[in-house]
Design an enzyme around this catalytic site. Structure first.
Site, PDB file in Angstrom:
ATOM      1  N   ASP A   1       0.676  -1.114   0.065  1.00  0.00           N
ATOM      2  CA  ASP A   1       0.049   0.017   0.028  1.00  0.00           C
ATOM      3  C   ASP A   1       0.892   1.260  -0.057  1.00  0.00           C
ATOM      4  O   ASP A   1       2.117   1.103   0.391  1.00  0.00           O
ATOM      5  CB  ASP A   1      -0.809  -0.052   1.136  1.00  0.00           C
ATOM      6  CG  ASP A   1      -2.247   0.955   0.948  1.00  0.00           C
ATOM      7  OD1 ASP A   1      -2.209   1.779   0.162  1.00  0.00           O
ATOM      8  OD2 ASP A   1      -2.919   0.929   1.560  1.00  0.00           O
TER       9      ASP A   1
HETATM   10  C1  BGC Z   1      -5.249   3.417   0.146  1.00  0.00           C
HETATM   11  C2  BGC Z   1      -5.013   2.532  -1.025  1.00  0.00           C
HETATM   12  C3  BGC Z   1      -4.870   2.939  -2.400  1.00  0.00           C
HETATM   13  C4  BGC Z   1      -3.615   3.861  -2.579  1.00  0.00           C
HETATM   14  C5  BGC Z   1      -3.127   4.611  -3.846  1.00  0.00           C
HETATM   15  C6  BGC Z   1      -3.680   4.259  -0.140  1.00  0.00           C
HETATM   16  O1  BGC Z   1      -4.033   5.481   0.541  1.00  0.00           O
HETATM   17  O2  BGC Z   1      -5.038   2.824   1.381  1.00  0.00           O
HETATM   18  O3  BGC Z   1      -6.291   1.714  -1.195  1.00  0.00           O
HETATM   19  O4  BGC Z   1      -4.921   2.170  -3.495  1.00  0.00           O
HETATM   20  O5  BGC Z   1      -3.402   4.856  -1.563  1.00  0.00           O
HETATM   21  O6  BGC Z   1      -4.065   5.593  -3.889  1.00  0.00           O
END
Ligand code: BGC
Length: 752
Positions: free
Chosen positions: A262
């Site tokens: 993530d």
């Molecule tokens: C989120 C993810 C997301 C990623 C990219 C993170 O803050 O938890 O679900 O895909 O950012 O935007």
């Protein structure tokens, strides 16, 4: 002669070498050979570059070898607008407006796997058009508490429902040559302090509740990538977690997918290298607002490369990651069958509307208010969610749509409608560069707004209140949890006042979470709806005016009050966690008793409840609306159910059949649910568990026989001592139901 032969031989060798040189570019060659071939040509630096980001959402390929890089996009409800190279801010492109599909809670509420397949296919086409090869979704974290700000992005409280819905979504998406990235693996069940809590739970809860949907996504859906979660488990962050990524994902599930962090989920090279992280994004950002361009300092960048040179890590550890990244690229960007896709096509909008309409759940319908008859003309609509754009906000899943039909706009196409705001969330009408075209702040006091709405309600033939949560922080939104179970902005008081003024009131609650409904007993008609995407208003109007007969079913239990959820009965340890000085410890003491598995115990003797639950003297209460519940404008009759035998062996199976008849005067769809109950077990088990379901469409008067096959797998529980799934001989019941609370037949059988 001899000379000519040598020349020929040499030519053959040269040709063969040249050909083998091209193996990685030959789509007909076996995938693993192509990967090895590509890998054998890469320098150490090229390999290192490939396993971490070069921008917010991309990582490089190897241009020298003609291997393209990776372009990720959020996900999961539509293709996110382009952001600047190094920043979270929108790049303000003019050609990246998309179709917003309904949120995943809505998809789950359709209980229709065919629609999940369609969803994935349509989304895949939009991703292709934007030249993305990885969509960051779907999310299948289990709904543990209604306060979780991200439940709207997930598929509800039940592992079987989420599993059956996630697999076709992935298959549809990947059929277009676009990878799904199933997220957030695992135990990311709240947003509060999301980077800093460590989940403590039993292996049974992990395997029976929190892992099955991920397992289905990986082993059945064959997801090509997976995103680690932010939180910790057993003291290690999920993105570099030995137990989740090595022991479970690689060893138990034998997956060859690519593990992506993530954004900001990687913390430690020493853990990230051996514990299964393949591709690192967003390090030192919070995933939403904080920027960082130090790509070379990422955990899997210079620290890893230098570590290899110093002998701390091996090149084989690097190769393993590069193989996983290459596999992802070969399956997507280098897939010769990948098309060019399309954006906001008629077909996409039609699919978005169909899914949205089929997700809407009719909770209550008394006094014949719905569907709205053609002679009802003077309709008053009250509530901010009738006009607020719901594709904006909510965090990373927010979208920039080509258009979004609001409920008010759509209802006006059907009748004479006037509008009163009734309350205001006080929001600005411009957010993230998107103009809502509707002024959301209101100069009137809350009292004035209520009294204006009440006065208008007195004169109306029908009042439709459209409120609920929105996608602001502390509502349904990433990075924060809700702070209360009740509706915000004084909506409960407004609903009561409207009801006093006009009993012909329909309440439409729009949210991705259950909310308290203290007025539910008094209001004659209640609808639960979700963030429905581009065609949301049209879909809602389709249901309100009866062009679509509602067939959505709740993917989670709606309790009367927050403390009726087991996560909120035992203090801060169970939510939101308590500090151990380093991070927060969070204990899932409700264990496997999540959602209906807990509320089902209401009415049982305290002794029975105490035998099942780890925390003693808990008081499960009957919910307001049960998991799986939803009404229709027609009625259904469940006939006499039959079972093929009274006994079954572990290698055998049984057939259960039930006739279902549409006894009303409209075509409609019913969701027939099969739960299994283990009547006597060594370990505590829920009173029943969903094991299969079928959605059937019936014309007026039509009967269909629904058949389920019961296999040993449906009878199993996870034995933590043996670390395996097993069933126990003895008596079981197959329950045929139309919700967790509406059981039509109980069929007893035994397992020999
Ligand atoms: C989120 C993810 C997301 C990623 C990219 C993170 O803050 O938890 O679900 O895909 O950012 O935007």
């Amino acid at each position: 002669m001899m000379k000519r032969f040598s020349f020929l031989l040499l030519s053959v060798i040269v040709l063969a070498t040249a050909l083998s040189a091209q193996v990685y570019l030959d789509p007909s060659a076996p995938l693993e050979e192509r990967i090895d071939n590509a890998l054998s040509r890469m320098t150490l630096q090229e390999k290192i570059s490939m396993i971490h980001a070069q921008s917010k959402f991309s990582s490089p390929g190897v241009a020298r070898l003609g291997i393209p890089g990776i372009w990720c996009t959020d996900g999961p409800h539509g293709i996110r607008p382009e952001v600047l190279w190094d920043e979270w801010n929108n790049a303000n492109w003019t050609n990246d407006s998309c179709t917003a599909f309904p949120a995943l809670t809505a998809l789950a509420a359709t209980w229709n796997p065919d629609l999940a397949l369609l969803y994935g296919e349509m989304l895949g086409e939009e991703a292709l058009y934007r030249n993305k090869n990885v969509v960051l979704g779907p999310g299948v974290n289990i709904y543990r508490t209604p306060l979780n700000g991200r439940n709207f992005e997930y598929m509800g409280e039940d592992p079987l429902l989420a599993s059956r819905m996630v697999v076709p979504y992935i298959k549809g998406l990947q059929s277009k040559g676009v990878a799904a990235c199933v997220k957030h693996f695992a135990l990311n069940n709240q947003e509060y302090n999301r980077h800093g809590y460590n989940v403590n739970l039993s292996d049974r809860a992990l395997y029976e509740i929190y892992l099955p949907a991920f397992k289905a996504a990986v082993t059945e859906g064959k997801a090509w990538s997976l995103m680690g979660a932010y939180n910790l488990y057993k003291g290690q962050h999920a993105c570099e977690n030995q137990y989740l990524l090595k022991d479970i994902l690689r060893n138990e599930w034998q997956s060859d997918l690519c593990v992506i962090s993530d954004w900001g989920g990687a913390h430690n090279t020493e853990l990230a290298v051996p514990n299964g992280l393949d591709l690192e994004y967003g390090t030192w950002t919070n995933g939403l607002t904080v920027n960082n361009k130090e790509y070379d300092s990422y955990m899997l960048a210079e620290p890893f490369r230098l570590g290899i040179l110093e002998g701390k890590y091996t090149e084989e550890q690097l190769n393993e990651k590069v193989r996983n990244v290459l596999r992802l690229i070969f399956r997507t960007s280098m897939n010769p069958n990948r098309g060019f896709g399309s954006m906001v096509s008629e077909e996409h909008l039609k699919a978005a509307r169909e899914i949205a309409a089929e997700s809407i759940v009719l909770l209550k319908n008394e006094g014949g208010l719905l569907p709205i008859q053609s002679n009802v003309n003077n309709i008053l609509v009250v509530g901010e969610n009738a006009v607020k754009m719901m594709t904006v906000g909510g965090g990373s899943s927010q979208l920039k749509v080509k258009h979004e039909v609001s409920p008010l706009e759509a209802l006006k196409q059907h009748a004479t409608v006037t509008y009163q705001r009734g309350y205001s969330s006080g929001e600005n009408n411009i957010q993230d560069n998107v103009d809502f075209h509707e002024q959301l702040s209101d100069p009137r006091t809350a009292e004035q707004m209520i009294s204006d709405a009440v006065e208008a309600a007195r004169k109306a033939d029908l009042v439709i209140f459209i409120g609920g949560l929105n996608k602001k922080a502390h509502q349904d939104c990433e990075d924060s949890d809700r702070e209360q179970y009740n509706l915000p902005y004084g909506q409960d008081r407004l609903i009561e006042a409207l009801l006093d003024a006009n009993p012909r009131l329909v309440v439409v609650n729009m949210s991705g979470n259950a909310v308290a409904m203290p007025w539910a007993e008094k209001v004659p008609a209640v609808i639960q709806t979700w963030y429905l995407g581009s065609e949301g208003g049209n879909a809602l109007a389709d249901v309100l005016f009866g062009n679509v007969n509602p067939s959505g079913r709740l993917p989670f239990t709606i309790c009367r009050q927050l403390t009726d959820y087991p996560a909120h009965q035992a203090g801060k340890e169970t939510y939101p966690g308590v500090s151990n000085g380093q991070y927060d410890e969070l204990y899932y003491t409700e264990d496997i008793f999540v959602g209906y598995r807990f509320t089902d115990l209401a009415g049982q003797k305290q002794k029975v409840i105490n035998q099942k639950l780890k925390t003693k003297n808990q008081k499960p209460r009957t919910p307001l609306y049960s998991f799986g519940f939803g009404l229709s404008y027609t009625t259904f009759l469940f006939g006499q159910a039959q079972i093929s035998d009274k006994e079954m062996t572990k290698s055998g199976s049984l057939q259960v059949q039930i006739p279902v008849t549409n006894t009303g005067s409209r075509a409609g769809k019913q969701v027939v649910q099969l739960y299994i109950s283990d009547l006597k077990s060594t370990l505590p088990r829920p009173l029943k568990e969903l094991k299969a379901f079928q959605k059937v469409e019936l014309q007026p008067g039509e009967t269909k026989i629904v058949t389920f096959t019961i296999t040993d797998e449906m009878l199993r529980y996870f034995n933590p001592d043996k670390h395996q799934w097993e069933s126990e001989s003895g008596d079981f019941e197959a329950l045929i139901a139309s919700s967790a609370a509406d059981i039509h037949s109980r069929l007893r059988f035994s397992l020999k």
